[in-house]
Design an enzyme around this catalytic site. Structure first.
Site, PDB file in Angstrom:
ATOM      1  N   TYR A 168      39.281   2.463 -28.607  1.00 44.43           N
ATOM      2  CA  TYR A 168      40.611   2.273 -29.223  1.00 44.43           C
ATOM      3  C   TYR A 168      40.477   2.250 -30.746  1.00 44.43           C
ATOM      4  O   TYR A 168      41.180   2.980 -31.459  1.00 44.43           O
ATOM      5  CB  TYR A 168      41.234   0.979 -28.701  1.00 44.43           C
ATOM      6  CG  TYR A 168      42.591   0.675 -29.300  1.00 44.43           C
ATOM      7  CD1 TYR A 168      43.694   1.471 -29.015  1.00 44.43           C
ATOM      8  CD2 TYR A 168      42.780  -0.426 -30.154  1.00 44.43           C
ATOM      9  CE1 TYR A 168      44.944   1.203 -29.564  1.00 44.43           C
ATOM     10  CE2 TYR A 168      44.018  -0.698 -30.712  1.00 44.43           C
ATOM     11  CZ  TYR A 168      45.104   0.118 -30.416  1.00 44.43           C
ATOM     12  OH  TYR A 168      46.337  -0.152 -30.963  1.00 44.43           O
ATOM     13  N   LYS A 172      41.939   5.003 -33.391  1.00 43.94           N
ATOM     14  CA  LYS A 172      42.990   4.670 -34.367  1.00 43.94           C
ATOM     15  C   LYS A 172      42.518   4.977 -35.788  1.00 43.94           C
ATOM     16  O   LYS A 172      43.300   5.425 -36.635  1.00 43.94           O
ATOM     17  CB  LYS A 172      43.384   3.192 -34.229  1.00 43.94           C
ATOM     18  CG  LYS A 172      44.256   2.919 -32.999  1.00 43.94           C
ATOM     19  CD  LYS A 172      45.650   3.488 -33.211  1.00 43.94           C
ATOM     20  CE  LYS A 172      46.540   3.395 -32.009  1.00 43.94           C
ATOM     21  NZ  LYS A 172      47.855   4.009 -32.177  1.00 43.94           N
TER      22      LYS A 172
HETATM   23  N1  LIG Z   1      51.108  -4.233 -29.100  1.00 45.11           N
HETATM   24  C1  LIG Z   1      50.421  -4.471 -30.223  1.00 45.11           C
HETATM   25  O1  LIG Z   1      50.096  -5.638 -30.557  1.00 45.11           O
HETATM   26  C2  LIG Z   1      50.018  -3.332 -31.149  1.00 45.11           C
HETATM   27  C3  LIG Z   1      49.314  -3.662 -32.327  1.00 45.11           C
HETATM   28  C4  LIG Z   1      48.939  -2.627 -33.202  1.00 45.11           C
HETATM   29  C5  LIG Z   1      49.295  -1.316 -32.890  1.00 45.11           C
HETATM   30  N2  LIG Z   1      49.961  -1.035 -31.735  1.00 45.11           N
HETATM   31  C6  LIG Z   1      50.297   0.380 -31.456  1.00 45.11           C
HETATM   32  O2  LIG Z   1      51.664   0.480 -31.078  1.00 45.11           O
HETATM   33  C7  LIG Z   1      51.829   1.538 -30.125  1.00 45.11           C
HETATM   34  C8  LIG Z   1      52.553   1.010 -28.897  1.00 45.11           C
HETATM   35  O3  LIG Z   1      51.811  -0.082 -28.369  1.00 45.11           O
HETATM   36  P1  LIG Z   1      52.319  -0.908 -27.102  1.00 45.11           P
HETATM   37  O4  LIG Z   1      51.675  -2.237 -27.193  1.00 45.11           O
HETATM   38  O5  LIG Z   1      53.785  -0.784 -26.960  1.00 45.11           O
HETATM   39  O6  LIG Z   1      51.606  -0.081 -25.915  1.00 45.11           O
HETATM   40  P2  LIG Z   1      51.840  -0.062 -24.334  1.00 45.11           P
HETATM   41  O7  LIG Z   1      52.801  -1.120 -23.922  1.00 45.11           O
HETATM   42  O8  LIG Z   1      50.475  -0.052 -23.698  1.00 45.11           O
HETATM   43  O9  LIG Z   1      52.535   1.362 -24.121  1.00 45.11           O
HETATM   44  C9  LIG Z   1      51.826   2.535 -24.413  1.00 45.11           C
HETATM   45  C10 LIG Z   1      52.736   3.708 -24.127  1.00 45.11           C
HETATM   46  O10 LIG Z   1      51.977   4.908 -24.362  1.00 45.11           O
HETATM   47  C11 LIG Z   1      52.123   5.760 -23.223  1.00 45.11           C
HETATM   48  N3  LIG Z   1      50.999   6.671 -23.063  1.00 45.11           N
HETATM   49  C12 LIG Z   1      49.702   6.382 -22.853  1.00 45.11           C
HETATM   50  N4  LIG Z   1      48.997   7.508 -22.727  1.00 45.11           N
HETATM   51  C13 LIG Z   1      49.879   8.541 -22.870  1.00 45.11           C
HETATM   52  C14 LIG Z   1      49.771   9.957 -22.837  1.00 45.11           C
HETATM   53  N5  LIG Z   1      48.608  10.571 -22.617  1.00 45.11           N
HETATM   54  N6  LIG Z   1      50.893  10.712 -23.028  1.00 45.11           N
HETATM   55  C15 LIG Z   1      52.079  10.128 -23.241  1.00 45.11           C
HETATM   56  N7  LIG Z   1      52.253   8.780 -23.259  1.00 45.11           N
HETATM   57  C16 LIG Z   1      51.155   8.008 -23.072  1.00 45.11           C
HETATM   58  C17 LIG Z   1      52.251   4.796 -22.049  1.00 45.11           C
HETATM   59  O11 LIG Z   1      52.796   5.481 -20.932  1.00 45.11           O
HETATM   60  P3  LIG Z   1      52.480   5.031 -19.393  1.00 45.11           P
HETATM   61  O12 LIG Z   1      53.448   3.932 -19.071  1.00 45.11           O
HETATM   62  O13 LIG Z   1      52.723   6.282 -18.638  1.00 45.11           O
HETATM   63  O14 LIG Z   1      51.051   4.571 -19.365  1.00 45.11           O
HETATM   64  C18 LIG Z   1      53.198   3.760 -22.669  1.00 45.11           C
HETATM   65  O15 LIG Z   1      54.529   4.218 -22.623  1.00 45.11           O
HETATM   66  C19 LIG Z   1      50.429   2.081 -29.851  1.00 45.11           C
HETATM   67  O16 LIG Z   1      50.202   3.218 -30.639  1.00 45.11           O
HETATM   68  C20 LIG Z   1      49.504   0.949 -30.291  1.00 45.11           C
HETATM   69  O17 LIG Z   1      48.240   1.415 -30.680  1.00 45.11           O
HETATM   70  C21 LIG Z   1      50.341  -2.002 -30.852  1.00 45.11           C
END
Ligand SMILES: NC(=O)c1ccc[n+]([C@@H]2O[C@H](COP(=O)([O-])OP(=O)(O)OC[C@H]3O[C@@H](n4cnc5c(N)ncnc54)[C@H](OP(=O)(O)O)[C@@H]3O)[C@@H](O)[C@H]2O)c1
Length: 269
Positions: A168, A172
């Site tokens: 990861y 990133k």
């Molecule tokens: N949550 C945090 O604390 C945090 C912190 C820093 C950065 N971020 C960034 O914010 C973004 C969203 O995070 P989140 O926490 O909301 O993540 P999440 O709840 O795990 O959701 C990830 C999303 O990405 C989709 N996805 C994964 N692989 C894919 C692919 N090959 N093609 C299309 N869609 C795909 C998943 O779809 P499926 O449902 O089909 O798996 C899901 O809709 C990410 O880029 C993450 O790195 C999050």
């Protein structure tokens, strides 16, 4: 009629962006999900939503053709334009997150894991951006957002001394450099690329009590080293702040990595 494409909208922040942006009836929101049948939270929201301004499109960012088809479909609706692309989709949690680069049981497994993270989070995002570039260049806002993470920076990795979540973090970091490349390429054409840290957001699936406990534990742990760490926040709060930020960034910010309040993304966890 501002138009938005958001990737990874089945859950978490992606779904949060769809909900918030579709509140404004003038917005047209294209919600990309890699498996529409399984994206029940998204389809349930769209069914009961008062405005008919959301289009769900199936697209897997690991398949270039799939992203191109999604861009072609958006183009049909918008007359070849797109105002903002929010690259949110990412592979985050993995069963071998606890391993460090040297502790894999064998090199084949290390290679397999790094490949899937790089394929999804780097190449997948690049395929997405490339497919939508002509539309973005024809749009009026000209903004391309990429969700980034402190786990993908050299500074925060050293400050936290966290050696896990290798695939990861590395993916990133690579996407941050890819964003700089896009910023360098398109600065003169007025298309801005922005890396944003959404904060530590409560998106982990699972039973509410267990998930809350885990967030409390991780917050307490982080505060031992970073007493000012704000802790875990809701999707709604993160999305609200990010949308304010996206609104005010300009081409002068292209290539920047910012926290959701506009401060330097490398300045805190
Ligand atoms: N949550 C945090 O604390 C945090 C912190 C820093 C950065 N971020 C960034 O914010 C973004 C969203 O995070 P989140 O926490 O909301 O993540 P999440 O709840 O795990 O959701 C990830 C999303 O990405 C989709 N996805 C994964 N692989 C894919 C692919 N090959 N093609 C299309 N869609 C795909 C998943 O779809 P499926 O449902 O089909 O798996 C899901 O809709 C990410 O880029 C993450 O790195 C999050």
């Amino acid at each position: 009629m501002p138009s938005y494409v958001i990737t990874g909208t089945s859950r978490g922040l992606g779904l949060g962006f769809v909900k918030a942006l579709s509140l404004e009836p003038d917005n047209t929101v294209f919600a990309l999900a890699r498996n529409v049948v399984d994206a029940t939270q998204l389809s349930d929201f769209v069914k009961q939503h008062v405005h008919k301004n959301i289009h769900i499109i199936e697209a897997d960012n690991t398949h270039q053709k799939s992203m191109q088809n999604a861009a072609d479909e958006v183009s049909k609706h918008t007359g070849g334009k797109l105002d903002m692309l929010i690259n949110n989709a990412a592979l985050i949690h993995h069963e071998r997150d606890h391993l460090t680069l040297d502790s894999y049981p064998n090199p084949e497994l290390l290679e397999q894991d790094l490949n899937i993270f790089l394929r999804t989070n780097v190449l997948g995002t690049i395929h997405t951006i490339n497919a939508f570039l002509p539309l973005l260049l024809a749009g009026s806002m000209k903004k391309c957002i990429i969700l980034a993470s402190p786990l993908g920076t050299i500074k925060m990795t050293l400050a936290t001394n966290f050696a896990g979540a290798t695939g990861y973090g590395i993916s990133k970091a690579a996407m941050s450099l890819a964003t700089a490349k896009y910023a360098a390429r398109f600065r003169n054409e007025g298309l801005a690329f922005l890396l944003v840290n959404p904060g530590f957001v409560k998106t982990m699936p699972g039973p509410k009590d267990e998930v809350e406990k885990l967030y409390d534990f991780q917050t307490a742990n982080a505060r031992k080293k970073f007493p000012d760490f704000e802790g875990a926040i809701t999707v709604e709060d993160s999305v609200r702040d990010q949308l304010v930020l996206f609104d005010r960034v300009t081409i002068a910010n292209t290539g920047d990595f910012l926290n959701r309040d506009g401060t330097d993304g490398d300045s805190r966890l």
